[in-house]
Design a protein around this motif. Structure first.
Motif, PDB file in Angstrom:
ATOM      1  N   THR A  38      -5.305   6.772   8.106  1.00 43.36           N
ATOM      2  CA  THR A  38      -4.312   5.743   7.897  1.00 43.36           C
ATOM      3  C   THR A  38      -3.185   6.105   7.095  1.00 43.36           C
ATOM      4  O   THR A  38      -3.357   6.824   6.260  1.00 43.36           O
ATOM      5  N   PHE A  39      -1.900   6.203   7.543  1.00 39.28           N
ATOM      6  CA  PHE A  39      -0.916   6.768   6.958  1.00 39.28           C
ATOM      7  C   PHE A  39       0.108   5.545   6.401  1.00 39.28           C
ATOM      8  O   PHE A  39       0.264   4.440   6.908  1.00 39.28           O
ATOM      9  N   ILE A  40       0.341   6.068   5.247  1.00 38.04           N
ATOM     10  CA  ILE A  40       1.161   4.962   4.326  1.00 38.04           C
ATOM     11  C   ILE A  40       2.712   5.455   4.190  1.00 38.04           C
ATOM     12  O   ILE A  40       2.857   6.591   3.279  1.00 38.04           O
ATOM     13  N   GLY A  86      12.750   7.703  -0.645  1.00 33.12           N
ATOM     14  CA  GLY A  86      12.286   8.723  -1.557  1.00 33.12           C
ATOM     15  C   GLY A  86      10.992   8.711  -1.687  1.00 33.12           C
ATOM     16  O   GLY A  86      10.421   9.623  -2.675  1.00 33.12           O
ATOM     17  N   LYS A  87      10.164   7.447  -1.364  1.00 36.10           N
ATOM     18  CA  LYS A  87       8.621   7.413  -1.777  1.00 36.10           C
ATOM     19  C   LYS A  87       7.663   8.391  -0.917  1.00 36.10           C
ATOM     20  O   LYS A  87       8.042   8.720   0.201  1.00 36.10           O
ATOM     21  N   PRO A  88       6.828   8.909  -1.692  1.00 38.39           N
ATOM     22  CA  PRO A  88       5.854  10.061  -1.071  1.00 38.39           C
ATOM     23  C   PRO A  88       5.175   9.404   0.065  1.00 38.39           C
ATOM     24  O   PRO A  88       4.818   8.185  -0.145  1.00 38.39           O
ATOM     25  N   TYR A  89       4.899   9.903   1.195  1.00 40.08           N
ATOM     26  CA  TYR A  89       3.864   9.636   2.326  1.00 40.08           C
ATOM     27  C   TYR A  89       2.561   9.850   1.699  1.00 40.08           C
ATOM     28  O   TYR A  89       2.313  10.921   1.017  1.00 40.08           O
ATOM     29  N   LYS A  90       1.665   9.070   2.034  1.00 44.03           N
ATOM     30  CA  LYS A  90       0.243   9.134   1.511  1.00 44.03           C
ATOM     31  C   LYS A  90      -0.513   8.751   2.928  1.00 44.03           C
ATOM     32  O   LYS A  90      -0.152   8.370   3.870  1.00 44.03           O
ATOM     33  N   VAL A  91      -1.838   9.331   2.835  1.00 47.13           N
ATOM     34  CA  VAL A  91      -2.761   9.168   3.781  1.00 47.13           C
ATOM     35  C   VAL A  91      -4.325   8.819   3.284  1.00 47.13           C
ATOM     36  O   VAL A  91      -4.391   9.139   2.218  1.00 47.13           O
ATOM     37  N   SER A  92      -4.792   7.983   4.026  1.00 49.26           N
ATOM     38  CA  SER A  92      -5.793   7.237   3.549  1.00 49.26           C
ATOM     39  C   SER A  92      -7.069   7.799   4.501  1.00 49.26           C
ATOM     40  O   SER A  92      -6.991   7.310   5.592  1.00 49.26           O
ATOM     41  N   CYS A  93      -7.956   8.524   4.078  1.00 51.04           N
ATOM     42  CA  CYS A  93      -9.036   9.054   4.839  1.00 51.04           C
ATOM     43  C   CYS A  93     -10.521   8.610   4.349  1.00 51.04           C
ATOM     44  O   CYS A  93     -10.634   9.146   3.241  1.00 51.04           O
ATOM     45  N   ARG A  96     -10.182   7.456   0.809  1.00 45.81           N
ATOM     46  CA  ARG A  96      -9.517   8.308  -0.239  1.00 45.81           C
ATOM     47  C   ARG A  96      -8.378   8.414   0.077  1.00 45.81           C
ATOM     48  O   ARG A  96      -7.913   8.904   1.127  1.00 45.81           O
ATOM     49  N   GLU A  97      -7.413   7.915  -0.871  1.00 47.89           N
ATOM     50  CA  GLU A  97      -5.983   8.153  -0.765  1.00 47.89           C
ATOM     51  C   GLU A  97      -5.562   9.434  -1.403  1.00 47.89           C
ATOM     52  O   GLU A  97      -5.837   9.651  -2.473  1.00 47.89           O
ATOM     53  N   ARG A  98      -4.452  10.146  -0.626  1.00 46.52           N
ATOM     54  CA  ARG A  98      -3.919  11.335  -1.023  1.00 46.52           C
ATOM     55  C   ARG A  98      -2.427  11.629  -0.612  1.00 46.52           C
ATOM     56  O   ARG A  98      -2.125  10.742   0.290  1.00 46.52           O
ATOM     57  N   LEU A  99      -1.783  12.434  -1.265  1.00 46.57           N
ATOM     58  CA  LEU A  99      -0.404  12.718  -0.643  1.00 46.57           C
ATOM     59  C   LEU A  99      -0.256  13.374   0.849  1.00 46.57           C
ATOM     60  O   LEU A  99      -1.390  14.212   0.811  1.00 46.57           O
TER      61      LEU A  99
END
Length: 116
Positions: A38-40, A86-93, A96-99
């Protein structure tokens, strides 16, 4: 005829990238779209397919402006943060969420290492 036009358009879209850069960016886009993550973006969640389409759109813009010449620049300028907020994109796999920039940089390193 239409297929030829689409292929020509795709080739022109990557004019600033050399052949290696084109392959790497395309592989990263496929990686994003085929992931189960999932992309945030700006606090909202998006599917992998939606994320791939969004990143493709940003890539197309950058290419038109001649602002991307490598896979690293694609990650930095298109896949790391929102140009709007300007907010960083994150990914949840797998919970586990990470940049997204870290996730894609790691995948780029795997691509460059080749098959095991």
């Amino acid at each position: 005829m239409l297929v030829s036009a689409v292929c020509l358009q795709a080739m022109n879209a990557y004019a600033a990238l050399d052949a290696t850069g084109q392959r790497e960016v395309q592989a990263l886009l496929v990686f994003v779209g085929s992931s189960h993550c999932t992309f945030i973006r700006n606090g909202s969640s998006y599917s992998a397919v939606e994320a791939q389409a969004h990143l493709q759109s940003k890539l197309d813009y950058l290419v038109r402006k001649d602002l991307v010449n490598s896979a690293e620049e694609f990650i930095e300028r298109a896949a790391s943060q929102s140009n709007f907020s300007g907010k960083p994109y994150k990914v949840s796999c797998d919970g586990r969420e990470r940049l997204s920039a870290d996730w894609l940089t790691e995948e780029l390193q795997h691509l460059r290492q080749g098959p095991p």
